[in-house]
Design an enzyme around this catalytic site. Structure first.
Site, PDB file in Angstrom:
ATOM      1  N   THR D  12       0.837  -1.200   0.000  1.00  0.00           N
ATOM      2  CA  THR D  12       0.000   0.000   0.000  1.00  0.00           C
ATOM      3  C   THR D  12       0.872   1.250   0.000  1.00  0.00           C
ATOM      4  OG1 THR D  12      -0.100   0.128   2.420  1.00  0.00           O
ATOM      5  CG2 THR D  12      -1.812  -1.166   1.327  1.00  0.00           C
ATOM      6  N   ASP D  13       0.283   2.373  -0.370  1.00  0.00           N
ATOM      7  CA  ASP D  13       0.979   3.648  -0.237  1.00  0.00           C
ATOM      8  C   ASP D  13       0.066   4.620   0.526  1.00  0.00           C
ATOM      9  OD1 ASP D  13      -0.897   4.833  -1.983  1.00  0.00           O
ATOM     10  OD2 ASP D  13       0.412   4.616  -3.721  1.00  0.00           O
ATOM     11  N   GLN D  14       0.507   5.863   0.678  1.00  0.00           N
ATOM     12  CA  GLN D  14      -0.267   6.763   1.535  1.00  0.00           C
ATOM     13  C   GLN D  14      -1.593   7.212   0.932  1.00  0.00           C
ATOM     14  OE1 GLN D  14       2.430   9.986   2.475  1.00  0.00           O
ATOM     15  NE2 GLN D  14       1.603  11.274   0.882  1.00  0.00           N
ATOM     16  N   MET D  15      -1.893   6.852  -0.325  1.00  0.00           N
ATOM     17  CA  MET D  15      -3.252   7.059  -0.839  1.00  0.00           C
ATOM     18  C   MET D  15      -4.216   6.020  -0.238  1.00  0.00           C
ATOM     19  SD  MET D  15      -3.170   8.013  -4.930  1.00  0.00           S
ATOM     20  CE  MET D  15      -1.942   9.196  -5.538  1.00  0.00           C
ATOM     21  N   GLY D  16      -3.637   5.016   0.454  1.00  0.00           N
ATOM     22  CA  GLY D  16      -4.474   3.987   1.071  1.00  0.00           C
ATOM     23  C   GLY D  16      -4.843   2.863   0.120  1.00  0.00           C
TER      24      GLY D  16
END
Lengths: 128, 128, 128, 128
Positions: D12-16
């Site tokens: 995952t990344d910080q965009m969720g």
């Protein structure tokens, strides 16, 4: 705009070259620096409530990057659309200038509260 | 609890073995399945407002995992603390049973609204 | 020796911070630069038939690195053993100097033809 | 051929959501299983002296995969060429069947001793 990265050991695979998916990460780094150089950091853009998720990507691989190589990514904003943009990339081995890959990414502009595609805001349009 | 992963090409490096940082990712997968088997998925835990970020990690590497190997991660909740927990792991090559690594992770329980360390909630304590 | 990396979007997770396994990758980059500054690049070392696989790793996380943060990794060769070495690391947010993590790696010296642990060669011993 | 992966927290990344480059890794896993199901494991192919590096890749993203989602990758060998092949992929959320992405990879067949493009060997041609 040219951005340089050095190939990490973690980025190699057992063929002894940089794993192909890492070119997408390098293109992301180049894109981040391209936006920063235009006066609009992507971090700030997210802080203002807009995201630019990747909607399409294409890469043609010409040659291989190796561990510890310095790799130059030339990025260029090829098209600004109503609700998105397209960026094109050339990836070269710095030492020799050899072309390693060429590629593009397309991005939708998304309003991060409503979580839907929206018009690219004016401050982004002007910067780019 | 034993969880199995197959080594991805992407996870190898130019030594021809799985890159060492991937063991942390495999331990995370084992941890996720350990929580799920206790009736409390980590996804649900985050949905209820609690996170378990890693506060400490240690791994001793004994042998190497190779591309396409099936790797078994045995995980065990070694300690439940007031505001966190400790999980221990044994990583083995499935085919031979050979020990590849042993390790641990320690986690703080964090309230994701207040963004500070908090008491491990009762529903988690009971499940674990 | 201090090495700086900028946190990549690819390195974040859904907690909104850099995923913990990436600290091992940053420590590897710092190690590569530490060796290079001593006049012995790790690439050259592999070319001469020696590898330094990680045999042990430990990290304590103090605070979180975020997307686009510049992160400084201070690396220091803490111990040279007969057939290996130990390197220690301090990871800080560049802007504030805040300590994000401290860690170490231990490495065995491996002869890449015989694929077994061997004495750290003199040219490496002198450089380090 | 359908292969299932579960989205890792690490992916995952910080965009969720799952970071876009991971779809290339999932496509690689699907390709490995597609070859295995045809009776020819890619590991064996490399052992026999042939590699299939990616020469071209394209992905169109339709929706987002999230942490802990089960994702199905349908892979299909679309074209066998003299010295390579093309594989196409459909990526779906298992629970709902929703299309997340579609993509392709093209591969050159490389003789790993001579390190040059070569005719796809008969044993591979027959299996595929």
């Amino acid at each position: 705009m040219i951005t340089t990265v050095r190939v990490r050991y973690a980025e190699t695979d057992q063929m002894g070259v940089a794993y192909h998916a890492n070119y997408l990460v390098w293109m992301e780094i180049a894109r981040t620096e391209l936006l920063r150089s235009s006066g609009l950091s992507y971090k700030e853009m997210e802080a203002r409530g807009f995201m630019l998720p990747v909607s399409k990507v294409g890469v043609s691989y010409r040659s291989s990057a190796r561990y510890d190589d310095e790799v130059e990514i030339e990025s260029n904003c090829a098209k600004v659309m109503v609700a998105g943009l397209r960026i094109e990339y050339l990836v070269r081995r710095r030492e020799t200038g050899e072309l390693l890959a060429e590629g593009f990414t397309e991005h939708a502009c998304v309003d991060s509260k409503a979580m839907r595609v929206t018009r690219l805001p004016d401050f982004a349009r002007e910067a780019i």
